[in-house]
Design a protein around this motif. Structure first.
Motif, PDB file in Angstrom:
ATOM      1  N   TYR A  79       0.837  -1.208   0.000  1.00 38.40           N
ATOM      2  CA  TYR A  79       0.000   0.000   0.000  1.00 38.40           C
ATOM      3  C   TYR A  79       0.870   1.257   0.000  1.00 38.40           C
ATOM      4  O   TYR A  79       0.653   2.173  -0.786  1.00 38.40           O
ATOM      5  CB  TYR A  79      -0.920  -0.017   1.222  1.00 38.40           C
ATOM      6  CG  TYR A  79      -1.958   1.078   1.243  1.00 38.40           C
ATOM      7  CD1 TYR A  79      -3.139   0.944   0.522  1.00 38.40           C
ATOM      8  CD2 TYR A  79      -1.755   2.236   1.983  1.00 38.40           C
ATOM      9  CE1 TYR A  79      -4.092   1.944   0.538  1.00 38.40           C
ATOM     10  CE2 TYR A  79      -2.699   3.242   2.009  1.00 38.40           C
ATOM     11  CZ  TYR A  79      -3.860   3.098   1.285  1.00 38.40           C
ATOM     12  OH  TYR A  79      -4.804   4.092   1.301  1.00 38.40           O
ATOM     13  N   ASP A  80       1.870   1.307   0.879  1.00 38.47           N
ATOM     14  CA  ASP A  80       2.797   2.436   0.930  1.00 38.47           C
ATOM     15  C   ASP A  80       4.023   2.037   1.752  1.00 38.47           C
ATOM     16  O   ASP A  80       3.972   1.083   2.530  1.00 38.47           O
ATOM     17  CB  ASP A  80       2.134   3.665   1.557  1.00 38.47           C
ATOM     18  CG  ASP A  80       2.749   4.973   1.054  1.00 38.47           C
ATOM     19  OD1 ASP A  80       3.832   4.911   0.436  1.00 38.47           O
ATOM     20  OD2 ASP A  80       2.149   6.040   1.267  1.00 38.47           O
ATOM     21  N   VAL A  81       5.126   2.770   1.579  1.00 35.80           N
ATOM     22  CA  VAL A  81       6.360   2.461   2.301  1.00 35.80           C
ATOM     23  C   VAL A  81       7.126   3.752   2.544  1.00 35.80           C
ATOM     24  O   VAL A  81       7.111   4.669   1.715  1.00 35.80           O
ATOM     25  CB  VAL A  81       7.228   1.444   1.521  1.00 35.80           C
ATOM     26  CG1 VAL A  81       7.670   2.009   0.189  1.00 35.80           C
ATOM     27  CG2 VAL A  81       8.434   1.011   2.352  1.00 35.80           C
ATOM     28  N   TRP A  82       7.767   3.826   3.720  1.00 30.81           N
ATOM     29  CA  TRP A  82       8.601   4.972   4.095  1.00 30.81           C
ATOM     30  C   TRP A  82       9.938   4.441   4.599  1.00 30.81           C
ATOM     31  O   TRP A  82       9.982   3.472   5.341  1.00 30.81           O
ATOM     32  CB  TRP A  82       7.957   5.808   5.197  1.00 30.81           C
ATOM     33  CG  TRP A  82       6.616   6.356   4.873  1.00 30.81           C
ATOM     34  CD1 TRP A  82       6.312   7.566   4.321  1.00 30.81           C
ATOM     35  CD2 TRP A  82       5.353   5.698   5.089  1.00 30.81           C
ATOM     36  NE1 TRP A  82       4.951   7.707   4.175  1.00 30.81           N
ATOM     37  CE2 TRP A  82       4.336   6.575   4.640  1.00 30.81           C
ATOM     38  CE3 TRP A  82       4.985   4.458   5.620  1.00 30.81           C
ATOM     39  CZ2 TRP A  82       2.993   6.251   4.719  1.00 30.81           C
ATOM     40  CZ3 TRP A  82       3.651   4.133   5.686  1.00 30.81           C
ATOM     41  CH2 TRP A  82       2.672   5.022   5.240  1.00 30.81           C
ATOM     42  N   GLU A  83      10.998   5.124   4.207  1.00 29.66           N
ATOM     43  CA  GLU A  83      12.331   4.779   4.704  1.00 29.66           C
ATOM     44  C   GLU A  83      12.902   5.979   5.446  1.00 29.66           C
ATOM     45  O   GLU A  83      12.914   7.097   4.920  1.00 29.66           O
ATOM     46  CB  GLU A  83      13.262   4.393   3.551  1.00 29.66           C
ATOM     47  CG  GLU A  83      12.893   3.084   2.897  1.00 29.66           C
ATOM     48  CD  GLU A  83      13.905   2.663   1.857  1.00 29.66           C
ATOM     49  OE1 GLU A  83      14.822   1.892   2.188  1.00 29.66           O
ATOM     50  OE2 GLU A  83      13.786   3.118   0.707  1.00 29.66           O
ATOM     51  N   GLY A  84      13.352   5.747   6.683  1.00 30.43           N
ATOM     52  CA  GLY A  84      13.894   6.824   7.491  1.00 30.43           C
ATOM     53  C   GLY A  84      15.031   6.350   8.354  1.00 30.43           C
ATOM     54  O   GLY A  84      15.476   5.204   8.271  1.00 30.43           O
ATOM     55  N   SER A  85      15.525   7.233   9.211  1.00 25.86           N
ATOM     56  CA  SER A  85      16.668   6.900  10.052  1.00 25.86           C
ATOM     57  C   SER A  85      16.343   5.825  11.079  1.00 25.86           C
ATOM     58  O   SER A  85      17.215   5.059  11.481  1.00 25.86           O
ATOM     59  CB  SER A  85      17.170   8.157  10.767  1.00 25.86           C
ATOM     60  OG  SER A  85      16.146   8.706  11.584  1.00 25.86           O
ATOM     61  N   GLY A  86      15.087   5.763  11.523  1.00 25.02           N
ATOM     62  CA  GLY A  86      14.725   4.790  12.549  1.00 25.02           C
ATOM     63  C   GLY A  86      14.437   3.406  12.012  1.00 25.02           C
ATOM     64  O   GLY A  86      14.820   2.406  12.619  1.00 25.02           O
ATOM     65  N   ALA A  87      13.764   3.328  10.869  1.00 23.57           N
ATOM     66  CA  ALA A  87      13.345   2.030  10.341  1.00 23.57           C
ATOM     67  C   ALA A  87      12.745   2.209   8.954  1.00 23.57           C
ATOM     68  O   ALA A  87      12.514   3.337   8.499  1.00 23.57           O
ATOM     69  CB  ALA A  87      12.320   1.363  11.271  1.00 23.57           C
ATOM     70  N   THR A  88      12.496   1.083   8.301  1.00 22.56           N
ATOM     71  CA  THR A  88      11.692   1.054   7.079  1.00 22.56           C
ATOM     72  C   THR A  88      10.291   0.609   7.469  1.00 22.56           C
ATOM     73  O   THR A  88      10.116  -0.481   8.029  1.00 22.56           O
ATOM     74  CB  THR A  88      12.286   0.078   6.047  1.00 22.56           C
ATOM     75  OG1 THR A  88      13.596   0.513   5.686  1.00 22.56           O
ATOM     76  CG2 THR A  88      11.419   0.018   4.799  1.00 22.56           C
ATOM     77  N   VAL A  89       9.306   1.444   7.213  1.00 20.12           N
ATOM     78  CA  VAL A  89       7.929   1.181   7.632  1.00 20.12           C
ATOM     79  C   VAL A  89       7.063   1.028   6.393  1.00 20.12           C
ATOM     80  O   VAL A  89       7.117   1.862   5.483  1.00 20.12           O
ATOM     81  CB  VAL A  89       7.386   2.316   8.524  1.00 20.12           C
ATOM     82  CG1 VAL A  89       5.964   2.017   8.965  1.00 20.12           C
ATOM     83  CG2 VAL A  89       8.292   2.521   9.735  1.00 20.12           C
ATOM     84  N   ALA A  90       6.278  -0.040   6.361  1.00 24.78           N
ATOM     85  CA  ALA A  90       5.428  -0.308   5.204  1.00 24.78           C
ATOM     86  C   ALA A  90       4.006  -0.616   5.656  1.00 24.78           C
ATOM     87  O   ALA A  90       3.794  -1.204   6.720  1.00 24.78           O
ATOM     88  CB  ALA A  90       5.977  -1.479   4.390  1.00 24.78           C
ATOM     89  N   VAL A  91       3.054  -0.209   4.854  1.00 30.56           N
ATOM     90  CA  VAL A  91       1.655  -0.605   5.041  1.00 30.56           C
ATOM     91  C   VAL A  91       1.342  -1.619   3.950  1.00 30.56           C
ATOM     92  O   VAL A  91       1.444  -1.316   2.759  1.00 30.56           O
ATOM     93  CB  VAL A  91       0.705   0.601   4.950  1.00 30.56           C
ATOM     94  CG1 VAL A  91      -0.739   0.142   5.072  1.00 30.56           C
ATOM     95  CG2 VAL A  91       1.033   1.621   6.036  1.00 30.56           C
ATOM     96  N   VAL A  92       0.998  -2.828   4.370  1.00 26.85           N
ATOM     97  CA  VAL A  92       0.728  -3.922   3.444  1.00 26.85           C
ATOM     98  C   VAL A  92      -0.744  -4.280   3.527  1.00 26.85           C
ATOM     99  O   VAL A  92      -1.285  -4.458   4.626  1.00 26.85           O
ATOM    100  CB  VAL A  92       1.604  -5.150   3.773  1.00 26.85           C
ATOM    101  CG1 VAL A  92       1.251  -6.323   2.879  1.00 26.85           C
ATOM    102  CG2 VAL A  92       3.079  -4.797   3.621  1.00 26.85           C
ATOM    103  N   LYS A  93      -1.371  -4.386   2.394  1.00 25.92           N
ATOM    104  CA  LYS A  93      -2.774  -4.799   2.352  1.00 25.92           C
ATOM    105  C   LYS A  93      -2.842  -6.308   2.208  1.00 25.92           C
ATOM    106  O   LYS A  93      -2.290  -6.881   1.268  1.00 25.92           O
ATOM    107  CB  LYS A  93      -3.495  -4.133   1.185  1.00 25.92           C
ATOM    108  CG  LYS A  93      -4.996  -4.402   1.172  1.00 25.92           C
ATOM    109  CD  LYS A  93      -5.692  -3.613   0.082  1.00 25.92           C
ATOM    110  CE  LYS A  93      -7.199  -3.842   0.128  1.00 25.92           C
ATOM    111  NZ  LYS A  93      -7.905  -3.078  -0.933  1.00 25.92           N
ATOM    112  N   ARG A  94      -3.467  -6.966   3.186  1.00 28.59           N
ATOM    113  CA  ARG A  94      -3.630  -8.414   3.162  1.00 28.59           C
ATOM    114  C   ARG A  94      -5.101  -8.722   3.187  1.00 28.59           C
ATOM    115  O   ARG A  94      -5.782  -8.498   4.182  1.00 28.59           O
ATOM    116  CB  ARG A  94      -2.932  -9.056   4.348  1.00 28.59           C
ATOM    117  CG  ARG A  94      -2.980 -10.580   4.351  1.00 28.59           C
ATOM    118  CD  ARG A  94      -2.295 -11.155   5.574  1.00 28.59           C
ATOM    119  NE  ARG A  94      -0.883 -10.819   5.615  1.00 28.59           N
ATOM    120  CZ  ARG A  94      -0.095 -11.098   6.656  1.00 28.59           C
ATOM    121  NH1 ARG A  94      -0.598 -11.711   7.721  1.00 28.59           N
ATOM    122  NH2 ARG A  94       1.181 -10.766   6.619  1.00 28.59           N
TER     123      ARG A  94
END
Length: 688
Positions: free
Chosen positions: A478-493
């Motif tokens: 669905y969407d993904v962000w990459e930053g200094s803390g972590a890689t965060v993704a929203v996945v549609k299941r």
């Protein structure tokens, strides 16, 4: 220098002893670093920014120490004795760290209250505290390589070979220190005793160096060698070598930060994972120094060899994302059902294959610069030359770690950042090599071809940022962000959304909203260590139930208005009892403390034993039997936390236990017993 000339040198026995000292010095240096990072993480927090602040303070001390002691090394009559003094000062200042840490614990709370709402000022406060604690010992550490080089290098033509060997030995000790401090010392001894072991070892190094300094011969007459050096033509300018030393540190630490994030996408997040990556990188850097030492005996043009080393480091680093994605089958979790030993072996093999070879060539760069600096370095100024190169390399390492963690990942993402850092070597070669003395065409073709290859064929933009399984799990990104803390993704299941951190950790989703709402009612303000504990169910699952431990400062009763129904279930049905009153049942188990974090080190091992089916979860009937024991020991009517509640709410506690039994019994196939437990649950609810 003519072949027939010879310059006196240190005896083989003496050189062997000093190399052994330097191996031990590298070992203690990394033990200190690992323990400092952990201890100050407990004080400042384990955020990426807090870790970077601590690491920057440590590296700054190394850089300043290398520069200052390097400039003084040429005037030392007995460099080995000075080295002994440096090691003694490391031990003394490391010991004073204990006193400073106690003071910081007293100071940090009021400082946080004062500056906590001003992030920039708070970072400055953390940096000042870390600098005052780590700068003194790291300042003396930074002087050890220049001073030891000054002692061992007896003629300038041996500067590259001798110093690269010293660097390789010291880095090998550092790799051993990172492994031992990461895997064994804290769980075996605790941080305090492990720290004392390092201090004692450093003290012994100082005593041994002082004793052996009595046997050191006086510096030889180096007039012949120095005149020979003066007639040699530098292949690169002094400024070019300084900037290449800076770039070497920048690239190496940038890639270490980026590779650590890369492996976090497929590996279990634990203290062991970071230690394995750090150990592998240090082993490879030590091997790289050994490779550089070996190439110094070749008859090929040194500048061509140096270009080849830079190009190999850049190309293999740029290739690493592709090798990583291929070996992990598109970011699949590594070692799913392996036991602990097999998992460690698998991870070590994966890390070695992906970043081992590029790290070896990265480790060649600085040691080979030592050789290229020989025309600028008569034997009397060996320490100054090495100190300035090491200082620039360390400053580059500081800049690289900060840029990779807080700029590159935010602006470019992981894969593009690795390509950018790798390309910096090719760009530097294109800018610097044409200005070198007698440049050959090959020194221009290699970087141009390598840069073209990185920008065209090795394009990582198509590599996955997160693993999605459209067929097996009906997932889509669905969407993904990459930053200094972590890689965060929203996945549609299917019809729900899942929030994933670093590819493999699912931290919530729309499908679990009800369960997360229940847990949100429990006060989880765990900002300090609480002496009293209650425990709660997070759900009524039979297979993998969630259990929450909640700390309390005082045994104060809940108030009726604080409790409600969640999804038609009384909130107190989730209450499992007062664990403080049954703490004697846990006396035979090890106690986890900040000084000796047993759980932090044993949990990954236990997890692996469970994945290998050598352990079973504490769930089902054993768990509920223990819950019954707790409620029998201190029933609701005698529980301090429930004393202000009406009797009907006391019944909800027992009702929750029956409901959980119903779920477990049904899963076990005991249908009638499950129905009876469910009926008792409803009777207790209907009664009140």
């Amino acid at each position: 220098m003519d072949q027939g000339q010879s310059v006196p040198g240190r005896s083989i026995r003496h050189r062997s002893l000093t190399f052994a000292l330097f191996l031990a010095s590298g070992f203690t240096g990394l033990v200190y670093e690992v323990l400092w990072m952990k201890e100050l993480g407990l004080l400042f927090g384990n955020t990426t920014l807090a870790a970077a602040t601590t690491l920057t303070a440590f590296f700054l001390g190394l850089a300043v120490g290398g520069y200052v002691w390097g400039r003084r090394a040429g005037r030392m009559r007995q460099p080995l004795r000075t080295y002994a003094i440096l090691e003694g000062c490391i031990a003394l200042s490391a010991l004073l760290y204990f006193l400073l840490l106690d003071a910081y614990h007293a100071l940090y709370a009021p400082l946080f209250n004062q500056f906590g709402s001003q992030p920039t000022l708070l970072i400055a406060v953390k940096f000042a505290l870390a600098l005052s604690a780590l700068f003194p010992p790291s300042f003396f550490m930074g002087g050890t390589l220049p001073v030891m080089s000054q002692h061992l290098v007896q003629h300038a033509t041996a500067l590259g070979r001798t110093t690269s060997a010293l660097y390789a030995v010291n880095t090998s000790g550092a790799a051993l220190g990172a492994f031992v401090a990461g895997f064994f010392l804290p769980p075996w001894l605790g941080f305090t005793k492990a720290y004392l072991v390092a201090v004692i070892t450093t003290s012994l190094i100082a005593v041994a160096a002082w004793y052996w300094s009595k046997e050191a011969i006086n510096p030889p007459d180096v007039s012949v060698v120095e005149s020979d050096v003066a007639s040699a033509t530098p292949l690169l300018s002094s400024h070019a070598m300084q900037w290449l030393a800076f770039l070497s540190g920048f690239v190496a630490l940038s890639l270490q930060v980026l590779w650590t994030r890369m492996f976090a996408q497929v590996l279990q997040n634990s203290v062991y994972t970071y230690s394995l990556i750090l150990t592998t990188v240090l082993i490879a850097l030590a091997l790289g120094a050994g490779v550089a030492h070996g190439t110094m005996h070749l008859r090929a043009r040194p500048l061509n060899i140096f270009c080849g080393l830079l190009a190999a480091a850049a190309f293999l680093s740029g290739l690493s994302p592709f090798v990583f994605t291929w070996l992990t089958d598109g970011l699949s979790y590594v070692g799913g059902s392996d036991n602990w030993a097999a998992y460690i072996g698998r991870v070590f093999g994966l890390v070695g294959v992906v970043i081992g070879l590029p790290s070896i060539f990265l480790g060649c760069v600085l040691p080979y610069l030592f050789k290229l600096s020989q025309p600028f370095s008569p034997a009397s100024s060996t320490g100054q030359t090495i100190g300035s190169l090491v200082a620039m390399n360390t400053i580059g390492a500081i800049a690289g770690s900060l840029c990779a963690g807080f700029v590159f990942l935010e602006w470019f993402g992981l894969w593009a950042s690795i390509r950018l850092v790798a390309a910096s070597y090719f760009i530097a070669m294109l800018l610097i090599m044409p200005r070198a003395h007698s440049p050959r065409l090959v020194t221009r073709i290699i970087p141009a071809s390598g840069l073209l290859l990185l920008l065209s064929f090795l394009d990582p933009s198509h590599l996955p940022q997160v693993r999605v399984q459209p067929l097996k799990r009906q997932e889509s990104l669905y969407d993904v962000w990459e930053g200094s803390g972590a890689t965060v993704a929203v996945v549609k299941r299917k019809s729900s959304l899942k929030l994933k951190v670093n590819n493999i950790y699912t931290v919530g989703g729309s499908g679990a909203a009800i369960f997360e709402a229940r847990q949100a009612h429990i006060p989880l303000t765990m900002l300090e260590v609480y002496p009293l504990v209650t425990w709660w169910r997070g759900d009524f699952f039979a297979v993998r139930p969630i259990v929450l431990l909640v700390g309390h400062r005082e045994a104060e009763s809940f108030e009726p208005h604080d409790l409600s129904f969640v999804d038609d279930v009384p909130f107190l049905a989730y209450y499992a009892g007062n664990l403080t009153r049954v703490q004697s049942r846990f006396d035979r188990y090890p106690v986890n403390t900040d000084d000796r974090p047993i759980v932090e080190y044993r949990a990954p091992i236990t997890h692996r034993r469970r994945r290998a089916k050598r352990l079973t979860w504490f769930v089902g009937e054993p768990l509920l039997t223990f819950m019954e024991t707790v409620l029998h020991t201190i029933p609701p009517e005698h529980d301090t936390y429930l004393q202000n509640l009406p009797t009907r709410q006391h019944a909800y506690v027992q009702a929750g236990l029956h409901r959980h039994w119903a779920s477990v019994l049904k899963k076990a196939g005991k249908v009638m017993a499950a129905e009876e437990a469910q009926a008792r649950y409803f009777r207790l609810l209907d009664r009140y």
